[in-house]
Design an enzyme around this catalytic site. Sequence first.
Site, PDB file in Angstrom:
ATOM      1  N   LYS A 166      -1.844   8.629   1.942  1.00 46.85           N
ATOM      2  CA  LYS A 166      -2.386   7.490   1.183  1.00 46.85           C
ATOM      3  C   LYS A 166      -3.682   8.546   0.393  1.00 46.85           C
ATOM      4  CE  LYS A 166      -3.692   3.857   4.231  1.00 46.85           C
ATOM      5  NZ  LYS A 166      -4.865   3.004   4.450  1.00 46.85           N
ATOM      6  N   LYS A 222       7.667   6.489  -5.891  1.00 47.62           N
ATOM      7  CA  LYS A 222       6.917   5.368  -5.537  1.00 47.62           C
ATOM      8  C   LYS A 222       5.880   5.304  -6.287  1.00 47.62           C
ATOM      9  CE  LYS A 222       4.335   4.361  -1.316  1.00 47.62           C
ATOM     10  NZ  LYS A 222       3.996   5.035   0.547  1.00 47.62           N
ATOM     11  N   ASP A 230      -6.705  -0.818   3.225  1.00 51.06           N
ATOM     12  CA  ASP A 230      -5.844  -1.504   4.356  1.00 51.06           C
ATOM     13  C   ASP A 230      -4.686  -2.315   3.741  1.00 51.06           C
ATOM     14  OD1 ASP A 230      -6.687  -1.942   6.897  1.00 51.06           O
ATOM     15  OD2 ASP A 230      -5.455  -4.120   6.647  1.00 51.06           O
TER      16      ASP A 230
HETATM   17  P1  IMP Z   1      -3.694   1.067   7.261  1.00 55.00           P
HETATM   18  O1  IMP Z   1      -4.357   0.174   7.990  1.00 55.00           O
HETATM   19  O2  IMP Z   1      -3.628   0.388   5.557  1.00 55.00           O
HETATM   20  O3  IMP Z   1      -4.403   2.186   7.345  1.00 55.00           O
HETATM   21  O4  IMP Z   1      -1.534   0.759   7.323  1.00 55.00           O
HETATM   22  C1  IMP Z   1      -1.129   0.241   8.991  1.00 55.00           C
HETATM   23  C2  IMP Z   1       0.084   0.976   8.705  1.00 55.00           C
HETATM   24  O5  IMP Z   1       0.941   0.592   8.109  1.00 55.00           O
HETATM   25  C3  IMP Z   1      -0.214   2.490   9.390  1.00 55.00           C
HETATM   26  O6  IMP Z   1       0.498   1.973  10.341  1.00 55.00           O
HETATM   27  C4  IMP Z   1       0.421   3.235   7.764  1.00 55.00           C
HETATM   28  O7  IMP Z   1       1.019   4.209   8.473  1.00 55.00           O
HETATM   29  C5  IMP Z   1       1.273   1.750   7.538  1.00 55.00           C
HETATM   30  N1  IMP Z   1       1.459   2.727   5.565  1.00 55.00           N
HETATM   31  C6  IMP Z   1       0.209   2.140   5.216  1.00 55.00           C
HETATM   32  N2  IMP Z   1       0.877   1.710   3.942  1.00 55.00           N
HETATM   33  C7  IMP Z   1       1.912   2.744   4.246  1.00 55.00           C
HETATM   34  C8  IMP Z   1       2.765   2.769   3.092  1.00 55.00           C
HETATM   35  O8  IMP Z   1       2.377   2.802   2.080  1.00 55.00           O
HETATM   36  N3  IMP Z   1       3.823   3.220   3.438  1.00 55.00           N
HETATM   37  C9  IMP Z   1       4.593   2.899   5.035  1.00 55.00           C
HETATM   38  N4  IMP Z   1       3.583   2.854   5.267  1.00 55.00           N
HETATM   39  C10 IMP Z   1       2.395   2.243   5.120  1.00 55.00           C
END
Ligand code: IMP
Length: 181
Positions: A9, A159, A62
């Site tokens: 991120k 991306k 998030d």
């Molecule tokens: P978070 O709660 O925002 O950290 O992300 C929730 C889940 O979605 C985590 O397992 C991240 O790895 C996944 N995630 C968040 N953003 C992306 C993305 O851009 N691509 C792929 N997976 C993502």
Amino acid sequence: MIVTSNKGKFLEYYQLFRENGFELKHYNLKYPEEQLGSIDEVARRSLYYLTGIIKEEFFIDDSGLFIDSLNGFPGVYSSYVQSTIGNKGILKLMRNETNRNALFKTSIAYYDGDIHIFNGETRGLISTEERGKNGFGYDPIFIPYGEEMTYAEMETIEKNRISHRYKAAMELMNYLKKKKI
Ligand code: IMP
């Protein structure tokens, strides 16, 4: 400053901010994420928690993957699902599914004395197998509409031209630019 323990991120934001003339600092910190009804609420709650610790302007991200045929699952549970059944588990759940439409959402919560929420969404398809080595999380199984490649087959710069995160980041940067004037 961005607060995240997710290096992927940070790298995406770092590049987006640099392209737009901003320098982005990174605070590598894991913080509590409550499982609430929407990613906006999750982001808002985590940000609020962090305002008790961080005394400068900062934001958090998030994000979640919402799969149509699974009624929006994993959604706010994306993190837990990624670390338990992972991409292979999602592909298994969708083995005989022809409706592969899905939505990736990002909610940025930004603090500058007040709390602001910025959103970005990208629609796409869940692939039938994992493809690509770049990125993180669900990147190997998400193909944005109009593309052949999964996010994980793209370079960060590609991306960053279409992603849910890019759209939310642009909203934030537009706000920051207006604030500067
Ligand atoms: P978070 O709660 O925002 O950290 O992300 C929730 C889940 O979605 C985590 O397992 C991240 O790895 C996944 N995630 C968040 N953003 C992306 C993305 O851009 N691509 C792929 N997976 C993502």
